[in-house]
Design a protein around this motif. Structure first.
Motif, PDB file in Angstrom:
ATOM      1  N   PHE A  34       1.188   2.881  -3.335  1.00 60.15           N
ATOM      2  CA  PHE A  34       1.787   3.963  -2.561  1.00 60.15           C
ATOM      3  C   PHE A  34       0.776   4.654  -1.654  1.00 60.15           C
ATOM      4  CE2 PHE A  34       2.536   8.576  -2.264  1.00 60.15           C
ATOM      5  CZ  PHE A  34       3.750   8.593  -1.591  1.00 60.15           C
ATOM      6  N   ASP A 220       0.424  13.305   0.646  1.00 57.44           N
ATOM      7  CA  ASP A 220       0.975  12.426  -0.382  1.00 57.44           C
ATOM      8  C   ASP A 220      -0.095  11.479  -0.935  1.00 57.44           C
ATOM      9  OD1 ASP A 220       3.436  13.579  -0.120  1.00 57.44           O
ATOM     10  OD2 ASP A 220       4.270  12.010   1.166  1.00 57.44           O
ATOM     11  N   THR A 221      -0.981  11.014  -0.065  1.00 59.31           N
ATOM     12  CA  THR A 221      -2.047  10.107  -0.511  1.00 59.31           C
ATOM     13  C   THR A 221      -3.022  10.834  -1.425  1.00 59.31           C
ATOM     14  OG1 THR A 221      -1.880   8.704   1.445  1.00 59.31           O
ATOM     15  CG2 THR A 221      -3.974   8.667   0.253  1.00 59.31           C
ATOM     16  N   ALA A 224      -1.490  11.179  -4.744  1.00 59.41           N
ATOM     17  CA  ALA A 224      -1.533   9.923  -5.484  1.00 59.41           C
ATOM     18  C   ALA A 224      -2.917   9.698  -6.094  1.00 59.41           C
ATOM     19  CB  ALA A 224      -1.163   8.755  -4.565  1.00 59.41           C
ATOM     20  N   TRP A 270      10.543   3.167  -7.675  1.00 59.80           N
ATOM     21  CA  TRP A 270       9.914   4.107  -6.763  1.00 59.80           C
ATOM     22  C   TRP A 270       9.655   3.497  -5.388  1.00 59.80           C
ATOM     23  CZ3 TRP A 270       4.128   5.862  -7.242  1.00 59.80           C
ATOM     24  CH2 TRP A 270       3.882   6.875  -6.314  1.00 59.80           C
ATOM     25  N   LEU A 271       9.122   2.272  -5.380  1.00 60.05           N
ATOM     26  CA  LEU A 271       8.714   1.651  -4.119  1.00 60.05           C
ATOM     27  C   LEU A 271       9.699   0.609  -3.615  1.00 60.05           C
ATOM     28  CD1 LEU A 271       4.929   1.129  -5.005  1.00 60.05           C
ATOM     29  CD2 LEU A 271       5.972   3.074  -3.821  1.00 60.05           C
TER      30      LEU A 271
END
Length: 314
Positions: A34, A220-221, A224, A270-271
């Motif tokens: 992600f 978001d990164t 993560a 999720w992905l």
């Protein structure tokens, strides 16, 4: 009533710790896939932030042990820590790119062959694996070949991802073998802090040489990356170590394999990343083979700490 003698609360807490640990390590592959950042940069931040988080303990209660590992009575163990850090850096530098190049399910399954390579390392060191372990090794290798063969028809990038994941598993086995030597004299915290620190420095050097940017990512990164540090790197490792105090290493080793379907399920939900149907039988055979290796080693030694105690928080 004596809580420990009754056993029930201990079993409940252990089961909860194992559930949390499996969920934490299962999130690793999907989070890496992600993250909108180069794999090496994610690997650097993952290990660097984890080392920073452990620094207050290493510089406080464990300060004397750290000093002994660097220039005192435990220098030999300290050398093994340094070498383990090198192997850990090689593990992350190969496995994490494989997740971004291929599928989470295949990369996670292939890196889970770590116990197979540990068995072969043990054989090279003169510790002959049991018959069951050899059977498991053959099954796991056959499963890996099946899964990789299914990717041949997909793309060269998919095959490269498989090769990198297998390399990551081999480096993880080397890391564990070296860590076994270091842990004979050092606590988990001291050993882990030195390993993560060395690993982070090597990954930082690799990023600088390759011109990989380390900042400028979106929110978001960064979320993560922090989830990787807190979850797979720290929480998963800690919960497995807690569980090892109350249940067998064999049980923990086998349960770690739940990371494979767990990561695949998270990647799907999720992905939207579905495992390749042609690879599924090979992945199932691979996981079964690794389980046989673990059980065979446990039957031979009655405890297999090298196969579980330092399993990577992938």
């Amino acid at each position: 009533m004596n809580v420990r003698s009754s056993g029930q609360p201990i079993r409940l807490l252990t089961a909860l710790a194992l559930a949390v640990a499996v969920c934490a390590v299962s999130s690793s592959g999907p989070l890496i896939a992600f993250a909108a950042a180069p794999a090496l940069a994610v690997a650097f931040w993952r290990n660097g932030l984890a080392a920073v988080a452990l620094t207050p303990v290493a510089a406080g209660p464990r300060r004397g042990e750290v000093r002994a590992a660097i220039r005192g009575s435990h220098r030999r163990a300290g050398v093994f820590c340094l070498l383990a850090g090198v192997a850990l850096a090689a593990h992350f530098a190969t496995w994490m790119p494989s997740v971004q190049l291929g599928t989470v399910a295949t990369s996670t399954a292939l890196v889970a062959t770590q116990p197979v390579w540990q068995g072969l390392i043990a054989a090279w060191q003169g510790r002959r694996p049991s018959t069951a372990s050899w059977i498991g090794i053959v099954l796991a290798v056959a499963g890996a070949a099946w899964a990789t063969g299914a990717d041949v028809g997909v793309s060269g990038q998919a095959v490269l991802a498989d090769v990198l994941a297998l390399a990551g598993a081999i480096f993880a086995a080397v890391y564990t073998a070296l860590g076994e030597q270091a842990r004979a004299a050092l606590s988990t915290t001291t050993y882990t802090w030195i390993c993560y620190g060395v690993c982070a420095l090597l990954l930082l050097a690799g990023c600088l040489v390759a011109g990989i940017r380390l900042t400028g990512y979106d929110r978001d990164t960064w979320a993560a990356i922090l989830a990787l540090v807190v979850g797979a790197q720290l929480l998963g490792h800690s919960m497995f170590n807690y569980a090892l105090q109350h249940t067998s290493a064999t049980t923990v080793s086998v349960l770690i394999l739940l990371e494979v379907p767990g990561a695949a399920l998270l990647a799907w939900l999720w992905l939207g990343q579905s495992p390749r149907s042609g690879a599924l039988p090979g992945l199932a055979l691979l996981v079964a083979g690794v389980a046989v290796v673990i059980l065979g080693a446990a039957r031979q030694t009655r405890a297999a700490p090298a196969l579980a105690d330092e399993s990577l928080p992938t």
